[in-house]
Write an enzyme that holds these catalytic residues in place. Structure first.
Site, mmCIF file in Angstrom:
data_model
loop_
_atom_site.group_PDB
_atom_site.id
_atom_site.type_symbol
_atom_site.label_atom_id
_atom_site.label_comp_id
_atom_site.label_asym_id
_atom_site.label_seq_id
_atom_site.Cartn_x
_atom_site.Cartn_y
_atom_site.Cartn_z
ATOM 1 N N ALA A 1 2.532 7.296 -1.235
ATOM 2 C CA ALA A 1 3.778 6.701 -0.846
ATOM 3 C C ALA A 1 3.570 5.095 -0.927
ATOM 4 O O ALA A 1 3.887 4.375 0.223
ATOM 5 C CB ALA A 1 4.415 7.154 0.239
ATOM 6 N N HIS B 1 3.284 0.983 -0.831
ATOM 7 C CA HIS B 1 3.888 -0.148 -0.496
ATOM 8 C C HIS B 1 3.137 -1.286 -0.730
ATOM 9 O O HIS B 1 1.765 -1.334 -1.205
ATOM 10 C CB HIS B 1 4.754 0.073 0.825
ATOM 11 C CG HIS B 1 3.867 0.308 1.679
ATOM 12 N ND1 HIS B 1 3.053 -0.526 2.398
ATOM 13 C CD2 HIS B 1 3.817 1.136 2.650
ATOM 14 C CE1 HIS B 1 2.132 -0.115 3.500
ATOM 15 N NE2 HIS B 1 2.788 1.014 3.860
ATOM 16 N N HIS C 1 -0.426 -1.566 1.236
ATOM 17 C CA HIS C 1 -1.660 -0.929 0.114
ATOM 18 C C HIS C 1 -1.959 -1.641 -0.894
ATOM 19 O O HIS C 1 -2.892 -1.704 -1.245
ATOM 20 C CB HIS C 1 -1.112 0.653 -0.253
ATOM 21 C CG HIS C 1 -0.432 1.512 0.818
ATOM 22 N ND1 HIS C 1 0.701 2.152 0.756
ATOM 23 C CD2 HIS C 1 -1.208 2.178 1.720
ATOM 24 C CE1 HIS C 1 0.872 2.776 1.661
ATOM 25 N NE2 HIS C 1 -0.460 2.995 2.479
ATOM 26 N N LYS D 1 -3.027 -3.050 10.157
ATOM 27 C CA LYS D 1 -1.945 -2.605 10.848
ATOM 28 C C LYS D 1 -2.167 -1.193 11.651
ATOM 29 O O LYS D 1 -1.748 -0.931 12.902
ATOM 30 C CB LYS D 1 -0.966 -1.753 9.436
ATOM 31 C CG LYS D 1 -0.035 -0.598 9.777
ATOM 32 C CD LYS D 1 1.240 -1.255 10.277
ATOM 33 C CE LYS D 1 2.189 -0.177 10.660
ATOM 34 N NZ LYS D 1 2.051 1.288 10.256
ATOM 35 N N ASP D 2 -3.422 -0.523 11.377
ATOM 36 C CA ASP D 2 -3.855 0.428 12.200
ATOM 37 C C ASP D 2 -5.261 0.118 12.543
ATOM 38 O O ASP D 2 -6.256 0.506 12.292
ATOM 39 C CB ASP D 2 -4.058 1.738 11.100
ATOM 40 C CG ASP D 2 -3.104 2.284 10.592
ATOM 41 O OD1 ASP D 2 -2.358 2.983 11.036
ATOM 42 O OD2 ASP D 2 -2.683 1.899 9.532
ATOM 43 N N MET E 1 5.069 -2.765 7.106
ATOM 44 C CA MET E 1 5.163 -1.924 6.166
ATOM 45 C C MET E 1 4.599 -0.709 6.423
ATOM 46 O O MET E 1 3.636 -0.624 7.262
ATOM 47 C CB MET E 1 4.888 -2.521 4.807
ATOM 48 C CG MET E 1 5.591 -3.843 4.247
ATOM 49 S SD MET E 1 5.557 -3.950 2.568
ATOM 50 C CE MET E 1 6.640 -5.199 2.317
HETATM 51 P P1 AMP Z 1 -1.892 4.807 4.949
HETATM 52 O O1 AMP Z 1 -1.541 5.348 3.542
HETATM 53 O O2 AMP Z 1 -0.672 4.756 5.852
HETATM 54 O O3 AMP Z 1 -3.062 5.899 5.513
HETATM 55 O O4 AMP Z 1 -2.592 3.790 4.905
HETATM 56 C C1 AMP Z 1 -3.641 3.588 4.259
HETATM 57 C C2 AMP Z 1 -4.581 2.106 4.454
HETATM 58 O O5 AMP Z 1 -3.417 1.196 4.210
HETATM 59 C C3 AMP Z 1 -4.806 1.798 5.795
HETATM 60 O O6 AMP Z 1 -6.007 1.128 5.890
HETATM 61 C C4 AMP Z 1 -3.540 1.154 6.541
HETATM 62 O O7 AMP Z 1 -4.054 0.454 7.455
HETATM 63 C C5 AMP Z 1 -3.200 0.274 5.489
HETATM 64 N N1 AMP Z 1 -1.907 -0.170 5.516
HETATM 65 C C6 AMP Z 1 -0.842 0.737 5.870
HETATM 66 N N2 AMP Z 1 0.355 -0.271 5.877
HETATM 67 C C7 AMP Z 1 -0.170 -1.503 6.129
HETATM 68 C C8 AMP Z 1 0.620 -2.838 5.998
HETATM 69 N N3 AMP Z 1 1.853 -2.844 6.263
HETATM 70 N N4 AMP Z 1 -0.236 -3.825 5.755
HETATM 71 C C9 AMP Z 1 -1.660 -3.706 5.457
HETATM 72 N N5 AMP Z 1 -2.200 -2.633 5.364
HETATM 73 C C10 AMP Z 1 -1.455 -1.584 5.590
#
Ligand code: AMP
Length: 279
Positions: free
Chosen positions: A33, A35, A38, A150-151, A185
């Site tokens: 998903a 954005h 990513h 973000k995390d 995001m």
């Molecule tokens: P997720 O798909 O949410 O598990 O995130 C995958 C990676 O994208 C992780 O390293 C997150 O920290 C990073 N990520 C998610 N949202 C953001 C954002 N808004 N800005 C920067 N990195 C992000």
């Protein structure tokens, strides 16, 4: 064209070919998903490596809530189109059985830094994250892996086990990408109604205001209490934590005498939001 690979063996062969030619492989682990957040990681990977793998795997082991897992947004065709336009070489999208075959019995557990914040409210979450990331580093054999700030706690956890287990990958943290109104995001943002989406940016505004009050000398606890009140007033609920912590060890901080971040997790209607900023 971005190539879609689902099998770890096939990925290993592809990467072996790259490595024989001396190429540096970068990986961006995600749950799809996709954005702009990513994509910013994919761009950083593109700039800092010769070949880029983006992994998309909604990891059941890191969900501590069955309905969150079930409702997690998925759209592989859209993800693939985005990765293609960013020049990503491989989308690695394994099925659950490929990652956790019958008899799978190993868990990577990081102590200490996993206990506060997310660890308190999502028991087992970081075991899932650390285990799947170890596996993804093994499967992709990447030399660099890109994670979002973000995390923040997750970034610290990954850095910890990579160091502790001597995994030969360099972890690179990248800044949080926000909507124009300040909302960080997140794939889960699509689950906000229009009215909730209008409230959501108040979170970042309140955090910024509290941080600026602290920098101007307001007591940390008072600033955090006022921020909590403002968030509840705006329509957020169940503030799980809103805290000031040291940047590295995530130890509680009560003043700005060392580098600190403000971290938050709370709910807006049925969506759990997390965010963090430098103070
Ligand atoms: P997720 O798909 O949410 O598990 O995130 C995958 C990676 O994208 C992780 O390293 C997150 O920290 C990073 N990520 C998610 N949202 C953001 C954002 N808004 N800005 C920067 N990195 C992000």
């Amino acid at each position: 064209m971005t190539e879609v690979i689902r099998s770890a063996d096939e990925l290993r062969e592809k990467v072996a070919g790259w490595k024989r030619s001396g190429m540096l492989v970068g990986v961006v682990p995600t749950m799809g998903a996709l954005h702009e957040g990513h994509l910013s990681l994919a761009r950083a990977a593109r700039e800092q490596s010769d070949r880029v793998i983006v992994t998309v795997f909604v990891n059941p082991m890191q969900f501590n809530n069955a309905s969150d897992l079930e409702k997690y947004p998925r759209d592989e065709a859209h993800d693939l189109a985005l990765l293609d336009s960013e020049g990503v070489d491989v989308l690695f999208a394994p099925g659950v059985d490929e990652v956790y075959p019958d008899g799978f019995a190993t868990t990577v557990t990081v102590s200490g830094i996993t206990e506060p914040l997310e660890g308190t409210f999502r028991p087992g979450h970081f075991d899932g994250v650390a285990t799947v990331c170890s596996k993804l580093f093994g499967m992709t054999q990447a030399g660099r892996a890109f994670f979002g700030e973000k995390d923040w706690q997750q970034l610290q956890v990954v850095q910890r086990f990579v160091r502790d287990l001597n995994i030969p990958v360099r972890i690179i943290g990248c800044p949080t990408i926000r909507e124009e109104d300040g909302l960080a995001m997140s794939s889960r943002n699509v689950r906000l109604s229009a009215a909730e989406r209008a409230v959501a940016p108040v979170l970042h505004a309140v955090m910024q205001a509290a941080a600026s009050d602290m920098r101007e000398g307001k007591a940390v606890q008072a600033a955090l209490m006022d921020a909590q009140a403002a968030l509840l007033e705006a329509g957020f609920r169940d503030i799980e934590y809103l805290e000031l912590r040291t940047v590295d060890g995530l130890r509680p901080a009560s003043d700005l005498s060392q580098p600190v971040r403000m971290l938050v997790a709370l709910w807006l209607a049925d969506v759990r939001l997390i965010d963090n900023i430098a103070v």
